[in-house]
Every structure is written in C-alpha cells, then in structure tokens.
Design an enzyme around this catalytic site. Structure first.
Site, PDB file in Angstrom:
ATOM      1  N   ASP A   1      33.984  45.002  44.624  1.00  0.00           N
ATOM      2  CA  ASP A   1      33.248  44.155  43.673  1.00  0.00           C
ATOM      3  C   ASP A   1      31.749  44.395  43.695  1.00  0.00           C
ATOM      4  O   ASP A   1      30.953  43.477  43.449  1.00  0.00           O
ATOM      5  CB  ASP A   1      33.545  42.662  43.934  1.00  0.00           C
ATOM      6  CG  ASP A   1      35.024  42.365  43.836  1.00  0.00           C
ATOM      7  OD1 ASP A   1      35.704  43.005  43.027  1.00  0.00           O
ATOM      8  OD2 ASP A   1      35.490  41.483  44.589  1.00  0.00           O
TER       9      ASP A   1
ATOM     10  N   GLN B   1      38.179  49.180  44.881  1.00  0.00           N
ATOM     11  CA  GLN B   1      37.900  48.504  46.169  1.00  0.00           C
ATOM     12  C   GLN B   1      36.607  49.058  46.785  1.00  0.00           C
ATOM     13  O   GLN B   1      35.683  49.363  46.056  1.00  0.00           O
ATOM     14  CB  GLN B   1      39.096  48.658  47.132  1.00  0.00           C
ATOM     15  CG  GLN B   1      40.320  47.858  46.724  1.00  0.00           C
ATOM     16  CD  GLN B   1      41.163  48.528  45.675  1.00  0.00           C
ATOM     17  OE1 GLN B   1      41.576  49.659  45.817  1.00  0.00           O
ATOM     18  NE2 GLN B   1      41.455  47.835  44.591  1.00  0.00           N
TER      19      GLN B   1
HETATM   20  P1  GDP Z   1      33.679  46.043  40.551  1.00  0.00           P
HETATM   21  O1  GDP Z   1      35.032  45.631  40.988  1.00  0.00           O
HETATM   22  O2  GDP Z   1      32.947  46.822  41.595  1.00  0.00           O
HETATM   23  O3  GDP Z   1      33.673  46.729  39.215  1.00  0.00           O
HETATM   24  O4  GDP Z   1      32.853  44.691  40.367  1.00  0.00           O
HETATM   25  P2  GDP Z   1      33.371  43.331  39.677  1.00  0.00           P
HETATM   26  O5  GDP Z   1      33.452  43.536  38.204  1.00  0.00           O
HETATM   27  O6  GDP Z   1      34.583  42.814  40.355  1.00  0.00           O
HETATM   28  O7  GDP Z   1      32.203  42.338  40.074  1.00  0.00           O
HETATM   29  C1  GDP Z   1      30.890  42.569  39.718  1.00  0.00           C
HETATM   30  C2  GDP Z   1      30.381  41.377  38.894  1.00  0.00           C
HETATM   31  O8  GDP Z   1      28.968  41.420  38.833  1.00  0.00           O
HETATM   32  C3  GDP Z   1      30.844  41.416  37.449  1.00  0.00           C
HETATM   33  O9  GDP Z   1      30.980  40.084  36.992  1.00  0.00           O
HETATM   34  C4  GDP Z   1      29.704  42.122  36.725  1.00  0.00           C
HETATM   35  O10 GDP Z   1      29.620  41.768  35.356  1.00  0.00           O
HETATM   36  C5  GDP Z   1      28.531  41.588  37.482  1.00  0.00           C
HETATM   37  N1  GDP Z   1      27.379  42.491  37.600  1.00  0.00           N
HETATM   38  C6  GDP Z   1      27.351  43.844  37.719  1.00  0.00           C
HETATM   39  N2  GDP Z   1      26.084  44.266  37.906  1.00  0.00           N
HETATM   40  C7  GDP Z   1      25.303  43.155  37.912  1.00  0.00           C
HETATM   41  C8  GDP Z   1      23.913  42.929  38.107  1.00  0.00           C
HETATM   42  O11 GDP Z   1      23.116  43.837  38.329  1.00  0.00           O
HETATM   43  N3  GDP Z   1      23.485  41.639  38.071  1.00  0.00           N
HETATM   44  C9  GDP Z   1      24.331  40.591  37.850  1.00  0.00           C
HETATM   45  N4  GDP Z   1      23.823  39.361  37.837  1.00  0.00           N
HETATM   46  N5  GDP Z   1      25.646  40.775  37.672  1.00  0.00           N
HETATM   47  C10 GDP Z   1      26.128  42.031  37.711  1.00  0.00           C
HETATM   48  P1  IMO Z   2      37.675  46.115  43.135  1.00  0.00           P
HETATM   49  O1  IMO Z   2      38.134  47.485  42.703  1.00  0.00           O
HETATM   50  C1  IMO Z   2      37.577  43.166  46.323  1.00  0.00           C
HETATM   51  C2  IMO Z   2      41.111  42.954  48.911  1.00  0.00           C
HETATM   52  C3  IMO Z   2      42.002  41.731  48.862  1.00  0.00           C
HETATM   53  C4  IMO Z   2      42.487  41.698  50.294  1.00  0.00           C
HETATM   54  C5  IMO Z   2      42.664  43.170  50.622  1.00  0.00           C
HETATM   55  C6  IMO Z   2      44.093  43.686  50.461  1.00  0.00           C
HETATM   56  O2  IMO Z   2      37.571  45.139  42.016  1.00  0.00           O
HETATM   57  O3  IMO Z   2      36.445  46.208  43.965  1.00  0.00           O
HETATM   58  P2  IMO Z   2      45.579  44.259  48.349  1.00  0.00           P
HETATM   59  O4  IMO Z   2      46.027  43.401  47.195  1.00  0.00           O
HETATM   60  O5  IMO Z   2      44.772  45.448  47.929  1.00  0.00           O
HETATM   61  O6  IMO Z   2      46.696  44.628  49.278  1.00  0.00           O
HETATM   62  O7  IMO Z   2      44.598  43.308  49.203  1.00  0.00           O
HETATM   63  O8  IMO Z   2      41.803  43.879  49.737  1.00  0.00           O
HETATM   64  N1  IMO Z   2      40.901  43.618  47.600  1.00  0.00           N
HETATM   65  C7  IMO Z   2      39.741  43.586  46.932  1.00  0.00           C
HETATM   66  N2  IMO Z   2      38.581  42.949  47.194  1.00  0.00           N
HETATM   67  N3  IMO Z   2      37.676  43.966  45.240  1.00  0.00           N
HETATM   68  C8  IMO Z   2      38.811  44.643  44.989  1.00  0.00           C
HETATM   69  O9  IMO Z   2      38.904  45.574  44.027  1.00  0.00           O
HETATM   70  C9  IMO Z   2      39.932  44.432  45.819  1.00  0.00           C
HETATM   71  N4  IMO Z   2      41.194  44.913  45.838  1.00  0.00           N
HETATM   72  C10 IMO Z   2      41.770  44.422  46.941  1.00  0.00           C
HETATM   73  O10 IMO Z   2      41.264  40.579  48.524  1.00  0.00           O
HETATM   74  O11 IMO Z   2      41.480  41.194  51.127  1.00  0.00           O
HETATM   75 MG    MG Z   3      36.154  43.892  41.266  1.00  0.00          MG
END
Ligand code: GDP
Ligand code: IMO
Ligand code: MG
Length: 430
Positions: free
Chosen positions: A13, A222
């Site tokens: 994330d 991840q």
């Molecule tokens: P990913 O799994 O690595 O693609 O990340 P996620 O989408 O799960 O989580 C990142 C969150 O932060 C999302 O809600 C994005 O829209 C938001 N986001 C990404 N870059 C920025 C940033 O620079 N600032 C803020 N405030 N939010 C961001």
């Molecule tokens: P993105 O790509 C954050 C975490 C789960 C759990 C562990 C194992 O959006 O960054 P799983 O379902 O993979 O067997 O869970 O990994 N997890 C993540 N945490 N971002 C993700 O994906 C995740 N995918 C799995 O919360 O701790």
């Molecule tokens: Mg994510």
C-alpha cells in the site's frame, strides 16, 4: 530499452498503483509478476477513483498492453468482475490484456481454506482471497493452471482429484461439509470461454518485446517486507514481491532488468498481523491513519501506522537492489510539528547492525528515533522539487541518505498532477 521493476519497499500500500499509472505514460507494457486479488492498487484520474486487484495499473493508458504473468494466482471470478467494471467505466480491456497460460488458478476451496486456517492456526490476518492455499497447491505440484481451463477433460480430472483431497481435509480436519465437484467444474468451464481471448505464452511475448526494444514496467504487488523469503515470516504473503520475483514471475532474465524503483511511503503502514517496530499506538498513529486515509483498498481494514523505518528500508534496499525511490504521501505529514525516522534498532541494550528476520528478535526491538522539524504548509501546490518547503526537502533527503537511495519521484497527493516527476531535482542530495 528499459525494463523497470516498480515494487513496494515496505509492507504494501505504498502507492504503487499511482506511481505505475504515472510512469505508464512513457512505457509500452505493464506486467504484474506475483500475488493475486489480495492486492488493491488505487489509481485516481480526475475525480474518479479506480481500485485494481489483478489488472496491472497501466490499464488507464490506452496505448499500454497489460500482462498478468505466470507468477500470479488468478481468481477468475475476481478477474472477470474487474474486467466488467473497467469496461463499464469505458476502459477498453479487450485486446489489451494478456494472461499467462502458466498462472495458477484460485479455486473456491482455496478461499474457504484461507478463511478456515485463519480461524484455526496462526492468525496472519490474510485478505481471505485464497492466496496462500493456491500457492500451496502450486508448490505441491497439484495446482490447476490457466492452460488447464482450455482442455475440459484435463480440467475435470484435475478438479476431481483436488476436490476429493480437499474434501478429506475439510471433513476430517476441520469438521466442515463437503464441496460439490460438479458445480465447480461447470463454473470453471464457463470461465474458459470468457478468458480464452486473453491467454497466451506471456514469457515469449515479453522476451520478444524486450528484443524489440519496448519499454516494460514490471509491477510488484504487496511489499518487500511481506515477501515469503525476505519479509517478516510467517506474517507475510505467499509470494515474492521482491525484485527477483519479477524474473521468475514473468519469465524474463535478470540481465534484462535495467532499473529497480522502490515505492515508499513517507511514513509506515501495515495491514494484518505481525511485527511493526515503529507502530504508533497513540494519537499520532491515529492522526496518520485519519489524514492518510489509511484503510485497506481490498478489505477496508484500518491500517496500522507509524514513523518511517530506515532500518527496515535498508533491508528492503539490500534484498531488492533498489537504487531509486518514489516517495509517496509526503503531504500526509503537512501538519506535523515534528516527524520521526527510526534510525536504528536496539535489542537487549545492543544496537543491531541489520534488520532481524528472526521473528522473536524483531518483536522485541526498541526503535531509536531521530526527529525532524515539519513544514506546516500544504505541499500539493509544488510542481517542482525546488518549490517544496526546505524542511520537506530536508526530510526527503534524510530518507534517501539513510537508506542509500536516490530520490526519483515525490508524490504529494493521490492525483496524477500531484506528482513531482522524475528525476526530482537530479541528485540534489548527493
Ligand atoms: P498500492 O497498493 O501500493 O497501490 O497502494 P493503495 O492504493 O493500496 O494505497 C495507497 C493510497 O494512497 C491510495 O488511496 C492512493 O490513492 C493514495 N495515494 C497515493 N499517493 C498519494 C499521495 O502522494 N498522497 C496522498 N494523500 N495519497 C496518496
Ligand atoms: P498491495 O498490492 C498490504 C497482507 C495481508 C496479510 C498478509 C497475508 O495493495 O500493496 P494474503 O491474503 O496475501 O495471504 O495476506 O499480507 N497483504 C497486504 N497488505 N497491501 C497488500 O497488497 C497486501 N496483500 C496482502 O493483510 O497481512
Ligand atoms: Mg494496496
């Protein structure tokens, strides 16, 4: 021509979706190399927000071909609904998506076993998407692959054998009722028709694209600290998000990779269980969660929050070979008087030289923090690195210096235009 690996450097994330979408403008192909619908990658375009789970984050650029590699595990139901949602939103997927015939399938019994195991053994806090059980079958050599969907007889025979075994486990070990073979066969035969147009030998496609000089982004899901080999085992996912996973998960050689970019949040978050040395259980942690809107994109769970951990990041830099970083969510720190960075771990009175991968040590470390003054002003107006407040630049440069990386992109908001594009103020801190 470049093959760039863009991966999460922390616990997931980090904002990979946003960064991959932004970099796709200059690329030809975006290829996902591991994981499944456990991922949630957010891309914000104008006032619309999209969350991708399996589809690579290059999909919003019509010139991009998206590849789902052999290292992934695919839940056809999740994939089909994702494709349908994108098409309904006017994003053309047909003709732009290639799926490896060697990727493994997630079956309904994988999801069931994922949930049951969470209740009966170590609580990893999985996403419940069947990821672990599907990879177990892959490595047990009993998994069912996309290619098996294309042959009805093979599919039916493999499913029967697998389901008989799962039914023994479900009834004898967990006291659950049996699952019905015929319903699953019928469901997956239907996927065969719908998935057929996308399936190909993606390793051949990618290697030909490399030879033709195309620009490729290998997209990780991840993060490195959730890697099954290099993360905080057993609190990890069941694949290799680290850079080596791009080779095995796509069938491209290490020599093809030209750069490795770590996407890293300006602080730390983790969703699910497991050690998290810089976690803040106080109002500051709560403030990071609220301001950063730190709730899981896949499960909606609140993310645990804490300061940036340079020790964990150095480990990530080492095992991935990260040279450049894309720092995201810097704007979330706008209002803080001071901002912490964990510079070292202490364990029983001693400073540790390396990030410990042994769980008991890691759970027992005391983080040593250095604090830096905040900038107390909104960042999202800054279009160039030089326009960032001095304290924000100093903080970024500390992050880079302490982890031996170069700043490459700085993200100051979720939208595309809230980005300081690469290279930010070229090596200003060196
Ligand atoms: P990913 O799994 O690595 O693609 O990340 P996620 O989408 O799960 O989580 C990142 C969150 O932060 C999302 O809600 C994005 O829209 C938001 N986001 C990404 N870059 C920025 C940033 O620079 N600032 C803020 N405030 N939010 C961001
Ligand atoms: P993105 O790509 C954050 C975490 C789960 C759990 C562990 C194992 O959006 O960054 P799983 O379902 O993979 O067997 O869970 O990994 N997890 C993540 N945490 N971002 C993700 O994906 C995740 N995918 C799995 O919360 O701790
Ligand atoms: Mg994510």
């Amino acid at each position: 021509m470049p093959v760039q690996v863009i991966l999460g450097a922390q616990w997931g994330d980090e904002g990979k979706g946003k960064i991959v979408d932004m970099l796709s403008e200059q690329a030809d192909i975006v290829a996902r190399y591991q994981g499944g619908a456990n991922a949630g990658h957010t891309v914000v375009i104008g006032d619309r927000q999209y969350v991708l789970h399996l589809i690579p984050s290059g999909m919003f650029h019509p010139h991009i071909i998206c590849v789902i590699g052999n290292g992934t595990v695919i839940d056809p139901a999740a994939l089909m609904s994702e494709i349908a949602q994108l098409e309904a939103a006017g994003i053309k997927v047909s003709g732009r998506l290639l799926i490896s015939h060697n990727a493994h399938l997630i079956m309904p019994y994988h999801k069931l076993l994922d949930v049951i195991r969470e209740q009966t053994s170590t609580k990893i806090g999985t996403t419940g998407r069947g990821i672990g059980p599907a990879y177990i079958d892959k490595f047990m050599r009993t998994g069912i692959r996309i290619v098996d969907l294309l042959d009805r007889d093979v599919l039916a025979a493999k499913l029967k054998t697998n389901i008989e075994e799962k039914n023994r486990i479900l009834t004898r070990v967990y006291g659950e009722s049996k699952i019905d073979v015929d319903a699953i066969i019928a469901e997956y035969e239907d996927f065969d028709k719908r998935i057929d147009e996308y399936v190909t030998n993606t390793a051949v496609y990618l290697n030909q694209a490399i030879a033709a000089g195309k620009s490729i982004i290998a997209e990780g899901a991840q993060g490195a600290l959730l890697d099954v080999d290099h993360g905080t085992y057993p609190y990890v996912t069941s694949s290799n998000p680290t850079s080596g996973g791009a080779c095995t998960g796509l069938g491209i050689p290490p020599t093809a990779i030209t750069s490795i970019v770590g996407v890293v949040k300006a602080y730390s978050t983790r969703v699910g269980n497991g050690p998290f040395p810089t976690e803040l259980h106080d109002g500051t942690g709560e403030r990071l969660r609220t301001v950063g809107n730190e709730f899981g994109a896949t499960t909606g769970r609140p993310r645990r929050c804490g300061w940036f951990d340079a020790v964990a990041m150095r480990h990530s830099v080492m095992v991935n070979g990260i040279e450049q970083v894309a720092v995201t969510k810097l704007d979330v720190l706008d209002g803080f008087d001071e901002i912490g960075i964990c510079v070292a771990y202490e364990h029983r009175g001693k400073r540790l030289r390396h990030f410990p991968t042994d769980l008991r040590t890691l759970e027992d470390v005391t983080p040593v923090f250095e604090f830096f003054p905040g900038w107390k002003t909104p960042l999202s107006a800054a279009g160039r690195y030089e326009e960032l407040p001095e304290n924000a630049r100093r903080y970024l440069e500390q992050m880079a210096e302490m982890t031996g990386t170069r700043l490459w992109v700085v993200s100051t908001g979720p939208r595309r235009d809230q980005t300081i594009a690469p290279p930010v103020g070229a090596d200003q801190h060196r």
